[in-house]
Design an enzyme around this catalytic site. Structure first.
Site, PDB file in Angstrom:
ATOM      1  CG  ASP A 211      -2.266   0.688   0.959  1.00 62.42           C
ATOM      2  OD1 ASP A 211      -2.260   1.748   0.290  1.00 62.42           O
ATOM      3  OD2 ASP A 211      -3.297   0.183   1.422  1.00 62.42           O
ATOM      4  N   GLY A 235       4.108   1.333  -2.250  1.00 62.68           N
ATOM      5  CA  GLY A 235       4.048   1.556  -3.685  1.00 62.68           C
ATOM      6  C   GLY A 235       2.673   1.959  -4.155  1.00 62.68           C
ATOM      7  CG  PHE A 237      -3.133  -0.235  -6.178  1.00 60.47           C
ATOM      8  CD1 PHE A 237      -3.789   0.708  -6.949  1.00 60.47           C
ATOM      9  CD2 PHE A 237      -3.569  -0.416  -4.870  1.00 60.47           C
ATOM     10  CE1 PHE A 237      -4.843   1.450  -6.462  1.00 60.47           C
ATOM     11  CE2 PHE A 237      -4.630   0.323  -4.353  1.00 60.47           C
ATOM     12  CZ  PHE A 237      -5.263   1.259  -5.153  1.00 60.47           C
ATOM     13  CG  HIS A 254     -15.715  -0.902  -3.206  1.00 56.17           C
ATOM     14  ND1 HIS A 254     -16.511  -1.212  -2.121  1.00 56.17           N
ATOM     15  CD2 HIS A 254     -14.603  -0.311  -2.682  1.00 56.17           C
ATOM     16  CE1 HIS A 254     -15.918  -0.822  -1.009  1.00 56.17           C
ATOM     17  NE2 HIS A 254     -14.755  -0.272  -1.321  1.00 56.17           N
TER      18      HIS A 254
END
Length: 348
Positions: A211, A235, A237, A254
């Site tokens: 994360d 990092g 994503f 979501h």
């Protein structure tokens, strides 16, 4: 004599419908009251037993009459109970509003009623007429950009999401047959609560909590039970993810639109070891008129972010656009399901 219905032209059923819809329209007042008592810590003050409103007001530093009026409404939903002598008692339901219990709903209540979600939901008519999120129109920038510059709001969000996840992590981890060995990468894994439960169940697995740097800094993985079997990896994503065998993506997709989700999934697909899989842990919106929390959360996402809750068919299309196929949906007994994806071409 004319009956009341004949005088007005209304049938008794019409009156009931009108009364019900008026009550429904007033429904937003209750979460506002629930937030108020959560914010000032009323449940913590009631942990030792019933208190008078004057005692509670003094302990929490709030206005006595206003507190009484708010508690009177909260009592109608069973969170507190007003006793015959005027004192208020914290009920079994209300215990979850305390900050010192193992599964506290307080951070989640504060997150879900925060102004960053509350104000956009109040402008839902603009979503209907214009399409898209109204967040930037209210706050001057997109949702996550605002969080990046407002530490207090970001902390409330991450703590709230951790609280929501805490109630799900164990049952979700328990219902899936994870491999005995390999590397599990928790993509956007927050503080690592879900990864912790997975590693507890499979002692041969290693874990990577992935994360943003400021998020993984608050991880909760440093316990003897899984010592030496995990690492953090800060990092983005959308750029790349660490190499692994199983990818966990819990309550992440979501938040984003289909194109952004496909970018995350493709990064996982590229980094995945042969025989790997992706486990998307999200609500799956049921068909028909069945009530489901996902249908409510979907409107929060519509008004404040760019994402949405998805149906099984939505996930299948999303995976197909990412070089993946939907292999199965595993119910977990919670609001979320595990949507398993595997590569369409394992050799690619």
């Amino acid at each position: 004599m004319w009956s009341e219905a004949e005088k007005t032209g209304a049938e008794p059923g019409d009156r009931r419908s009108m009364a019900l819809l008026i009550d429904e329209a007033l429904g937003y007042v209750y979460p506002a009251a629930l937030r108020a008592v959560a914010a000032v810590g009323v449940a913590d003050e009631l942990a030792g037993g019933p208190r008078t409103v004057a005692e509670l007001a003094g302990q929490t530093g709030v206005h006595e009459e206003s507190l009484h009026r708010i508690l009177r409404l909260v009592a109608t939903r069973g969170v507190v109970e007003e006793l015959d002598d005027g004192r208020f008692l914290l009920t079994e339901l209300g215990q979850a509003l305390r900050s010192d219990v193992p599964l506290s709903a307080r951070p989640a209540v504060l997150m879900l009623t925060d102004h960053t979600l509350w104000l956009p939901s109040g402008e839902m008519e603009r979503c209907l007429r214009e399409g898209g999120s109204v967040f930037a129109g209210i706050f001057g920038m997109p949702f996550f950009d605002y969080f990046a510059m407002d530490e207090q709001t970001a902390t409330s969000f991450h703590n709230g999401m951790a609280a929501v996840s805490d109630a799900e992590n164990l049952p979700v981890a328990a219902c899936y047959d994870f491999p005995e060995a390999g590397v599990v990468v928790d993509v956007g894994g927050g503080h690592g609560g879900f990864l912790l439960e997975v590693l507890r169940r499979r002692t041969g697995l290693e874990g990577v909590l992935f994360d943003e740097a400021h998020v993984v800094a608050g991880h909760r993985l440093d316990i003897d039970e899984i010592k030496g079997r995990w690492r953090t990896a800060p990092g983005d994503f959308f750029s790349e993810v660490p190499r692994g065998d199983v990818y966990l993506i819990k309550r992440i997709l979501h938040d984003w639109d289909d194109e952004q989700c496909a970018a995350i999934l493709r990064n996982c697909r590229r980094a995945m070891a042969p025989g790997g899989r992706i486990l998307v842990v999200d609500a799956v919106v049921p068909r028909g008129n069945t009530p489901h929390q996902a249908k409510t959360l979907d409107l929060l996402l519509m008004s404040a972010l760019v994402g949405k809750e998805r149906t099984e068919a939505d996930f299948a299309r999303l995976f197909a656009a990412s070089g993946l196929r939907l292999s199965r949906v595993v119910p977990t007994g919670t609001v979320v399901s595990i949507v398993e994806a595997t590569p369409t071409d394992p050799a690619a």
